[in-house]
Scaffold this motif. Structure first.
Motif, short mmCIF file in Angstrom:
data_model
loop_
_atom_site.label_atom_id
_atom_site.label_comp_id
_atom_site.label_asym_id
_atom_site.label_seq_id
_atom_site.Cartn_x
_atom_site.Cartn_y
_atom_site.Cartn_z
N SER A 291 0.82 -1.22 0.00
CA SER A 291 0.00 0.00 0.00
C SER A 291 0.84 1.25 0.00
O SER A 291 0.35 2.32 -0.34
CB SER A 291 -0.93 -0.02 1.23
N GLY A 292 2.12 1.15 0.41
CA GLY A 292 2.91 2.35 0.55
C GLY A 292 3.69 2.74 -0.67
O GLY A 292 4.31 3.81 -0.66
N GLY A 293 3.77 1.92 -1.77
CA GLY A 293 4.57 2.34 -2.92
C GLY A 293 4.56 1.31 -4.02
O GLY A 293 3.74 0.40 -4.05
N VAL A 294 5.56 1.42 -4.96
CA VAL A 294 5.67 0.53 -6.12
C VAL A 294 6.29 -0.78 -5.69
O VAL A 294 7.25 -0.80 -4.91
CB VAL A 294 6.53 1.20 -7.21
N PRO A 295 5.79 -1.97 -6.14
CA PRO A 295 6.35 -3.25 -5.73
C PRO A 295 7.71 -3.50 -6.35
O PRO A 295 8.12 -2.82 -7.29
CB PRO A 295 5.31 -4.25 -6.23
N GLU A 296 8.44 -4.53 -5.80
CA GLU A 296 9.74 -4.92 -6.33
C GLU A 296 9.59 -5.46 -7.76
O GLU A 296 8.66 -6.21 -8.04
CB GLU A 296 10.34 -6.01 -5.45
N PRO A 297 10.52 -5.12 -8.68
CA PRO A 297 10.36 -5.62 -10.07
C PRO A 297 10.44 -7.13 -10.15
O PRO A 297 9.78 -7.75 -10.97
CB PRO A 297 11.52 -4.95 -10.80
N ARG A 298 11.32 -7.77 -9.30
CA ARG A 298 11.46 -9.22 -9.38
C ARG A 298 10.29 -9.95 -8.76
O ARG A 298 10.19 -11.17 -8.87
CB ARG A 298 12.76 -9.66 -8.71
N GLU A 299 9.42 -9.24 -8.00
CA GLU A 299 8.30 -9.88 -7.35
C GLU A 299 7.00 -9.78 -8.15
O GLU A 299 5.99 -10.32 -7.75
CB GLU A 299 8.07 -9.26 -5.96
N THR A 300 7.02 -9.09 -9.28
CA THR A 300 5.80 -8.91 -10.06
C THR A 300 5.46 -10.20 -10.82
O THR A 300 6.35 -10.99 -11.19
CB THR A 300 5.96 -7.78 -11.08
N PRO A 301 4.19 -10.46 -11.03
CA PRO A 301 3.81 -11.68 -11.82
C PRO A 301 4.36 -11.65 -13.23
O PRO A 301 4.65 -12.69 -13.81
CB PRO A 301 2.28 -11.65 -11.79
N GLU A 302 4.49 -10.45 -13.85
CA GLU A 302 5.01 -10.38 -15.21
C GLU A 302 6.45 -10.89 -15.28
O GLU A 302 6.82 -11.62 -16.21
CB GLU A 302 4.95 -8.95 -15.75
N TYR A 303 7.26 -10.50 -14.26
CA TYR A 303 8.65 -10.95 -14.25
C TYR A 303 8.73 -12.46 -14.09
O TYR A 303 9.53 -13.15 -14.73
CB TYR A 303 9.41 -10.24 -13.14
N ARG A 304 7.90 -12.99 -13.16
CA ARG A 304 7.90 -14.43 -12.95
C ARG A 304 7.49 -15.19 -14.23
O ARG A 304 8.07 -16.21 -14.58
CB ARG A 304 6.97 -14.79 -11.80
N ALA A 305 6.46 -14.66 -14.89
CA ALA A 305 6.02 -15.32 -16.13
C ALA A 305 7.09 -15.28 -17.20
O ALA A 305 7.33 -16.26 -17.91
CB ALA A 305 4.73 -14.66 -16.65
N ALA A 306 7.81 -14.12 -17.30
CA ALA A 306 8.89 -14.02 -18.29
C ALA A 306 10.02 -14.97 -17.95
O ALA A 306 10.62 -15.61 -18.84
CB ALA A 306 9.39 -12.58 -18.36
N LEU A 307 10.36 -15.10 -16.63
CA LEU A 307 11.42 -16.02 -16.22
C LEU A 307 11.04 -17.47 -16.55
O LEU A 307 11.86 -18.24 -17.07
CB LEU A 307 11.68 -15.86 -14.72
N GLU A 308 9.79 -17.84 -16.24
CA GLU A 308 9.35 -19.19 -16.57
C GLU A 308 9.37 -19.44 -18.08
O GLU A 308 9.71 -20.54 -18.54
CB GLU A 308 7.94 -19.42 -16.02
N LEU A 309 9.03 -18.42 -18.85
CA LEU A 309 9.03 -18.56 -20.31
C LEU A 309 10.44 -18.79 -20.84
O LEU A 309 10.67 -19.63 -21.72
CB LEU A 309 8.40 -17.34 -20.96
N GLU A 310 11.43 -18.05 -20.29
CA GLU A 310 12.80 -18.22 -20.75
C GLU A 310 13.33 -19.61 -20.39
O GLU A 310 14.01 -20.25 -21.21
CB GLU A 310 13.69 -17.14 -20.12
N MET A 311 13.01 -20.07 -19.19
CA MET A 311 13.44 -21.42 -18.81
C MET A 311 12.79 -22.48 -19.70
O MET A 311 13.43 -23.45 -20.12
CB MET A 311 13.09 -21.68 -17.34
N TRP A 312 11.54 -22.26 -19.99
CA TRP A 312 10.84 -23.21 -20.87
C TRP A 312 11.43 -23.20 -22.29
O TRP A 312 11.57 -24.23 -22.93
CB TRP A 312 9.36 -22.85 -20.90
N LYS A 313 11.83 -22.01 -22.76
CA LYS A 313 12.45 -21.92 -24.09
C LYS A 313 13.76 -22.68 -24.13
O LYS A 313 14.05 -23.40 -25.11
CB LYS A 313 12.69 -20.45 -24.44
N GLU A 314 14.60 -22.55 -23.08
CA GLU A 314 15.86 -23.29 -23.07
C GLU A 314 15.61 -24.80 -23.10
O GLU A 314 16.30 -25.54 -23.80
CB GLU A 314 16.66 -22.91 -21.82
N MET A 315 14.62 -25.24 -22.33
CA MET A 315 14.31 -26.67 -22.32
C MET A 315 13.85 -27.14 -23.71
O MET A 315 14.24 -28.20 -24.19
CB MET A 315 13.24 -26.96 -21.28
N GLN A 316 13.02 -26.33 -24.35
CA GLN A 316 12.54 -26.70 -25.68
C GLN A 316 13.66 -26.71 -26.71
O GLN A 316 13.67 -27.52 -27.63
CB GLN A 316 11.42 -25.74 -26.11
#
Length: 1009
Positions: free
Chosen positions: A663-688
Motif C-alpha cells: 500500500s505504501g509504494g511501487v512493488p519490487e520488479p522481481r516480485e511482479t507476476p510479469e517478471y515471474r512469467a517471463a522467467l518461466e518462459l525463458e526457462m521453458w524456451k531453453e528446455m525446448q
C-alpha cells in the motif's frame, strides 16, 4: 427343287502351318471356341511346318445359325505351345473367323496369320478351310444320355457351365437363373512389382515400340491393362482392381473356378510380352470356409518368367534377383463387406472389350484421414465425405451430371493395400502429431491449453491438428467454377473414334486430370453427347488474381482416341479462353444461407485443332462454363468467435492479486507476476531448445542411415544390371552368327522359290484363259435358255387373258340375278311389317332393353358408392401416417443440426490451435537457420587458414590426387548444405581419409601454387 435341310454342320479344317520356329520338347495344339463349346486338335511337333490335318465341327439348326450371324458370333482359334516335360501351356496367338463368310459351297483353303503372335519376327500362319454341310440323318436317333434331364450336381451339368452377360443388371449369370440367385464378386488387384529390369534383355525392339510398360491379363474373357509406367528399376503405379459380378450359388461358383485355367499376368512393352506370371484360380474353389462369412483370397508375389522359356530351377536364381509382381485375387459374396481395416470398397463392373472401353467405374481410395494436402477451400465445406464414396479431388466438388473418372485415381486399392497405406500414413503422422501436442512457446498459456485438454484424443484429431493450412487473405472470395462438356461433332478423320476428353487446370487446386467416361463412338457427320462430363471446383482466390489467371492461362481440353488393340492416341486439343466467362452477364441468385451471390455463364462451340501445332480442324466441341462468386471467405472470424467459448481455464499465474502490491509504494520488479512469467518462459524456451536439438540429431542419424542403405541398394542393382547385360550381349553375338548362316540359306531358298513362282504364274495364266472361254460359252447358253422361257411365258399370259374375259361375263350375269331376288325379298318384308302383332313385339323388345340398361346403371352406382367409401377411409389413414412421419423427420433433422453445430465448434477450436502451432514452428525455424549460419562461419575459418596447401602433380601420383580431390569435394558439399559441422562424425571421417591420402602421395612431386 429339294428343300434345304434344317440340320447343319459348321466344319473348320485345320490343315497345316508355316513360319513356326522349331522348339525341342514342345508340341502345338489348336483350341477352337464357338458358342461356349471348346474343341481341340491332336498335339503335333513344334516345327517349321506343323501338319495338323484335323476337322472340327459344330452341329446346329438353320434358325440358330441365322441368329449367330445376326449377332456376329465369331469362331476363335487359339494356338498353344505345350511343354512336354512340365505340361505348361502357353498361348502363341489366335485367329478370329467370321461366321458370315462360311458358305455351303466348299471354298479353297486360305492362309490366316496369327494375331498377337508370340513369334513376331517369323509371323506364323495356319492353312484353314471352312464349309457349311447338311447333316441329313435318315435313321431315328436312339435315346441319348445328353438329352435326358440332368440330375442335381451331375458332372454333365458342371461340364457345360458358361457365363452369360446380363448388361441391364450388370452381372454374369452362371447356372440356372431360378436356383442361382446369389451375387459373388471376383476381384483381381495388381498392386506392386520388383526387379523388372531382369526381363529387359529378352526383347530388342523396346526403342521402336515405346518406353511405356504395363501389365495385361484376361479376366473371364475381358482384357484388362494397368496404368503405364516408365521406370522398371523402381516401378511406380497405382494399385488397380478389376472386378466381375457373378450371379450363381456357392457350389457352382467353386466348381466353375476349379475348372478355369491359371490367370496369366503379362508385363508388356508396346505389343511385346516381356514376361508372364501364373496365378491359380482353382485355389479359390478349394477353401473350406463358406463365402457368406469369409472371403476366399489368393495373394502373394508371383515370379515373372520370360516368354518361350520353361520355369528355371529356383535354386539357380537368387530370390532377390527374381522379377516378381504382387497380385491379390479375392472371391466374396456381395452381401458381406470385404474384411479390411480400411473402408468398404465399391466393385467395378467389367464390360466386353469390343462393346466399350474397359474403363472401370470408380472404386474408393482410403478415407481422407490425413488431410495434409487439403486446399484452402476445405474450410468452406465442413461436411465430410462418406466413407462409402470416393473423396473429392482437391478443390473439386461433386459433379451433378455424374461421376468423373481420373486416370491417376482410376485404379482402386485392395483391402491389404489400403491397410498398408493407412499404416504408413499413421507412422508418418505420429511424429508431427506429437510435436503439435507439446506445449507451445507462447507467452499466453491459455492458447496452448486447448491442445492439452482436448477431450477427443483420437488419432484423427491429432492428424488434423498437424496438417498444414494455407493462409487465406482477408479479401479472398469463395468461387465455384463448373464446366460441362456437352457434345462433339463434325469429325474430320477417316475412321470412327472412341472419343474421350481430358483436361487439367492447376489454378483450381487439382493437378489430377479430369476425363469423360466411358468413351463414346464418334463417326463422320454425327454429333454425340459426352457422358459424365460435368465437373465443379470450389476454391478461394483474390478477384484480381482470378482475372489475371483467366486472361493469361487458357484451359486446354485434349481429345483422345481409345483403341482396345493399341495405345491411346491424341487426336487434337481445344483451348478454352476463360476470359470470355468474365465478360458474360452477371446475375444474382440466393444461396442456401439466404445470402445473395453472383453467377456468370458462357456457352460456346469451338474447333478442336490437330495436335503438334497444326491448324487443321479435327472436330467441334460444345461446352458450358459457369462461375459463381459466393462472397468473402469468413475463416478468420470463425477462429476468433470460438476461442472465447472453448471453456479452458486460465492459469492463475496470469491473474494479479490486489494484496500482492504494497500500500505504501511501487512493488519490487522481481516480485511482479510479469517478471515471474517471463522467467518461466525463458526457462521453458531453453528446455525446448535442448529437446529440439536432440530431435534434430536423431533425424540426422536416421537420414544418414537411409542414404547409406539407398546407396548400397542402388550400387547392387547397377552391378546386377551390368552383369546381366554382359551375358545378354554374349548371347546376342551367338544369335547374330546363327542368323547370318540362316540368312545365306534363306537367300538360296528364295532364288529357288522365285523360279517356282514364275512357273506357277505361267500355269495360272493358262488356267485363267481356259476358264474365261468356259464362262463365255456358259453365258451364251444361258441367253438362249432365257429367250425360250420368255416365249413360253407370253403364251401362258395370252391364255390367262382369255379366261379372265369369260369369268367377267359370268360375273355380270350373276349380278343381274341377284338384283331381281333382292327386289322380291323387299316386297315380302313390307307385307310382314304391316301386321299389328309385329309392331307390338318390337315395342316389347325395346322396353326389355331399357330395363336391362337401367339395372346395370343401378348396380354400377352401388359399387362406385362402396368404392368411394373405402377410398375415403384409406385417405384418412394415410394422412395420419404422413403427419406422424413428418413429426419424426423434423425431430431427426433437429438432432442432426445440433450434432453438426457441435462438430463445427470442435473444428474451429482445432483451427485456432493449429495457427498457434504454425507461428511457433516458424520462430523455431528462424532460430535454427541462425545457428546453422554461425556454425558455417566458424567451420570456414580454419579451412581458409590451411587453404594454401599444395597439390602434387606427377605421372606416378595421379590416382592419389584424384582420390584426394574427390574426398575434398564430398566434404565441402556436405558442409555447404548447412546441416553438418566439423564436429560431426561423417566430417571427421572424411578429414581423416584426406590426411591419409595426403600422406600416401609420392614425395617426388613438386607443389604447384
Amino acid at each position: 427343287m429339294a428343300s434345304k435341310s434344317d440340320h447343319l454342320l459348321i466344319v473348320v479344317s485345320i490343315l497345316e502351318g508355316r513360319h513356326f520356329p522349331k522348339i525341342q520338347r514342345h508340341t502345338l495344339t489348336v483350341q477352337a471356341k464357338f458358342d461356349g463349346e471348346q474343341l481341340f486338335t491332336d498335339p503335333v511337333d513344334h516345327r517349321e511346318q506343323p501338319q495338323f490335318c484335323t476337322e472340327l465341327a459344330w452341329e446346329l439348326d438353320r434358325r440358330t445359325l441365322h441368329q449367330h450371324r445376326l449377332q456376329r458370333t465369331p469362331i476363335k482359334l487359339q494356338c498353344f505351345a505345350v511343354d512336354s516335360t512340365t505340361s505348361q501351356r502357353e498361348c502363341v496367338g489366335y485367329i478370329i473367323l467370321d461366321l458370315r463368310s462360311i458358305q455351303e459351297v466348299k471354298q479353297p483353303p486360305k492362309w490366316f496369320p496369327l494375331l498377337s503372335s508370340k513369334y513376331t519376327k517369323l509371323k506364323p500362319e495356319i492353312l484353314l478351310s471352312m464349309v457349311l454341310e447338311n447333316d441329313e440323318k435318315q435313321n431315328p436317333e436312339p435315346f441319348r444320355a445328353r438329352k435326358a434331364p440332368p440330375r442335381q450336381g451331375s458332372p454333365l451339368l458342371m461340364g457345360k457351365l458358361q457365363l452369360v452377360l446380363n448388361e441391364e443388371e450388370g452381372y454374369h449369370q452362371l447356372g440356372p437363373a431360378d436356383s442361382c440367385t446369389d451375387i459373388f464378386v471376383l476381384s483381381v488387384t495388381v498392386a506392386c512389382a520388383s526387379k523388372l529390369q531382369q526381363l529387359i534383355g529378352q526383347t530388342t525392339q523396346l526403342s521402336r515400340e515405346g518406353t511405356d510398360f504395363f501389365f495385361y491379363y484376361t479376366l473371364l474373357g475381358n482384357d484388362i491393362t494397368s496404368e503405364p509406367f516408365q521406370n522398371v528399376v523402381t516401378p511406380s503405379f497405382e494399385p488397380e482392381r478389376a472386378s466381375v459380378r457373378i450371379r450363381s450359388n456357392e457350389k457352382i461358383v467353386r466348381t466353375y473356378l476349379s475348372q478355369q485355367p491359371n490367370l496369366e499376368i503379362h508385363l508388356c512393352c508396346g505389343s511385346h510380352s516381356l514376361g508372364s506370371a501364373e496365378v491359380s484360380l482353382s485355389s479359390l474353389g478349394l477353401t473350406s470356409t463358406p463365402l457368406s462369412t469369409h472371403q476366399a483370397t489368393v495373394e502373394g508375389a508371383f515370379v515373372l518368367y520370360p516368354p518361350g522359356q520353361s520355369k528355371p530351377n529356383p535354386a539357380s536364381v537368387p530370390t532377390d534377383l527374381q522379377p516378381t509382381v504382387g497380385v491379390s485375387v479375392t472371391l466374396r459374396k456381395e452381401t458381406v463387406p470385404p474384411q479390411a481395416a480400411g473402408q468398404e470398397s465399391m466393385d467395378a463392373h467389367l464390360t466386353v472389350k469390343g462393346a466399350g472401353p474397359c474403363d472401370r467405374p470408380l472404386s474408393p481410395v482410403p478415407p481422407p484421414a490425413a488431410s495434409s494436402a487439403a486446399p484452402p477451400s476445405s474450410t468452406l465445406a465442413p461436411a465430410l465425405t462418406p466413407p462409402s464414396y470416393r473423396p473429392r479431388l482437391p478443390g473439386q466438388s461433386p459433379p451433378v451430371g455424374g461421376r468423373l473418372e481420373s486416370p491417376a485415381k482410376e485404379a482402386a486399392h485392395t483391402e491389404s493395400d489400403a491397410d498398408s497405406l493407412q499404416e504408413e500414413e499413421r507412422d508418418e503422422e505420429e511424429q508431427p502429431a506429437q510435436t503439435a501436442l507439446m506445449p507451445e512457446p507462447n507467452p499466453s498459456p491459455s492458447v496452448a491449453a486447448p491442445a492439452e485438454m482436448n477431450p477427443e484424443g483420437d488419432p484423427v484429431s491429432s492428424v488434423s491438428v498437424s496438417a498444414p493450412k494455407v493462409a487465406i487473405p482477408p479479401s479472398a472470395h469463395h468461387y465455384c467454377f463448373s464446366m460441362d462438356l456437352r457434345s462433339i461433332r463434325d469429325l474430320n478423320t477417316t475412321f470412327s473414334v472412341n472419343c474421350t476428353l481430358r483436361y487439367a487446370y492447376q489454378f483450381f487446386g487439382s493437378a489430377a486430370p479430369i476425363m469423360t467416361s466411358p468413351p463414346v463412338e464418334l463417326k463422320r457427320g454425327t454429333e454425340v453427347f459426352l457422358p459424365q462430363s460435368y465437373c465443379a471446383f470450389d476454391f478461394a482466390a483474390l478477384p484480381q488474381q482470378l482475372q489475371d489467371t483467366f486472361l493469361r492461362v487458357p484451359l486446354v481440353v485434349e481429345m483422345w482416341h481409345r483403341d482396345p488393340s493399341s495405345r491411346d492416341m491424341l487426336l487434337g486439343t481445344a483451348s478454352i479462353q476463360l476470359s470470355h466467362l468474365l465478360m458474360a452477364d452477371r446475375r444474382r441468385f440466393m444461396g442456401p444461407a439466404g445470402h445473395q451471390h453472383w453467377r456468370q455463364s458462357h456457352t460456346e462451340r469451338l474447333p478442336v485443332l490437330k495436335a503438334h501445332g497444326s491448324t487443321e480442324k479435327v472436330a467441334e466441341l460444345s461446352y458450358v462454363t459457369t462461375l459463381e462468386d459466393l462472397g468473402l471467405v469468413k475463416a478468420q472470424d470463425i477462429a476468433i468467435s470460438d476461442s472465447s467459448k472453448s471453456g479452458n481455464p486460465v492459469q492463475p499465474s496470469s491473474v494479479v492479486a490486489p494484496s500482492a502490491v504494497p500500500s505504501g509504494g511501487v512493488p519490487e520488479p522481481r516480485e511482479t507476476p510479469e517478471y515471474r512469467a517471463a522467467l518461466e518462459l525463458e526457462m521453458w524456451k531453453e528446455m525446448q531448445e535442448d529437446l529440439f536439438d536432440d530431435q534434430l540429431k536423431k533425424k540426422e542419424l536416421s537420414h544418414m542411415q537411409a542414404l547409406a542403405e539407398e546407396w548400397r541398394k542402388r550400387d547392387r542393382e547397377r552391378e546386377a544390371l551390368v552383369k546381366k547385360k554382359e551375358l545378354e550381349y554374349n548371347l546376342l553375338e551367338e544369335q547374330l552368327q546363327k542368323t547370318l548362316a540362316e540368312l545365306e540359306k534363306r537367300e538360296k531358298n528364295l532364288a529357288h522359290a522365285e523360279l517356282e513362282t514364275q512357273r506357277l504364274q505361267r500355269e495360272l495364266r493358262a488356267e485363267h484363259e481356259f476358264s474365261l472361254r468356259e464362262v463365255q460359252d456358259s453365258g451364251r447358253r444361258l441367253r438362249e435358255d432365257c429367250a425360250h422361257q420368255v416365249e413360253l411365258e407370253r403364251a401362258k399370259i395370252k391364255q390367262l387373258e382369255e379366261e379372265n374375259t369369260r369369268l367377267q361375263q359370268q360375273l355380270q350375269d350373276a349380278d343381274s340375278k341377284h338384283k331381281l331376288l333382292q327386289k322380291d325379298f323387299q316386297l315380302f318384308r313390307e307385307q310382314q311389317n304391316t301386321r299389328p302383332e309385329v309392331r307390338l313385339q318390337s315395342e316389347v323388345n325395346l322396353l326389355r332393353l331399357e330395363k336391362v340398361e337401367l339395372e346395370r346403371k343401378l348396380e354400377t352406382t352401388t359399387k362406385s358408392k362402396l368404392h368411394y367409401k373405402q377410398q375415403w377411409g384409406r385417405a384418412l389413414k394415410e394422412l395420419a401416417r404422413f403427419k406422424q412421419r413428418e413429426q419424426e423427420n423434423a425431430m431427426s433433422r433437429l438432432k442432426k443440426q445440433q450434432q453438426e453445430l457441435e462438430q463445427m465448434r470442435l473444428r474451429y477450436l482445432a483451427a485456432e490451435e493449429k495457427e498457434a502451432v504454425k507461428t511457433d514452428k516458424n520462430e523455431l525455424e528462424d532460430i535454427r537457420n541462425e545457428l546453422n549460419k554461425l556454425k558455417q562461419q566458424e567451420a570456414k575459418q580454419p579451412w581458409r587458414g590451411g587453404d594454401a596447401g599444395s597439390v602434387l602433380v606427377g605421372a606416378g601420383g595421379e590416382s592419389v590426387d584424384d582420390h584426394l580431390s574427390r574426398l575434398l569435394e564430398e566434404r565441402d558439399t556436405l558442409l555447404r548444405t548447412g546441416v553438418y559441422t566439423h564436429e560431426d562424425r561423417i566430417i571427421s571421417e572424411l578429414s581423416r581419409q584426406i590426411q591419409e591420402a595426403m600422406a600416401q602421395r609420392p614425395p617426388s612431386h613438386t607443389p604447384t601454387h
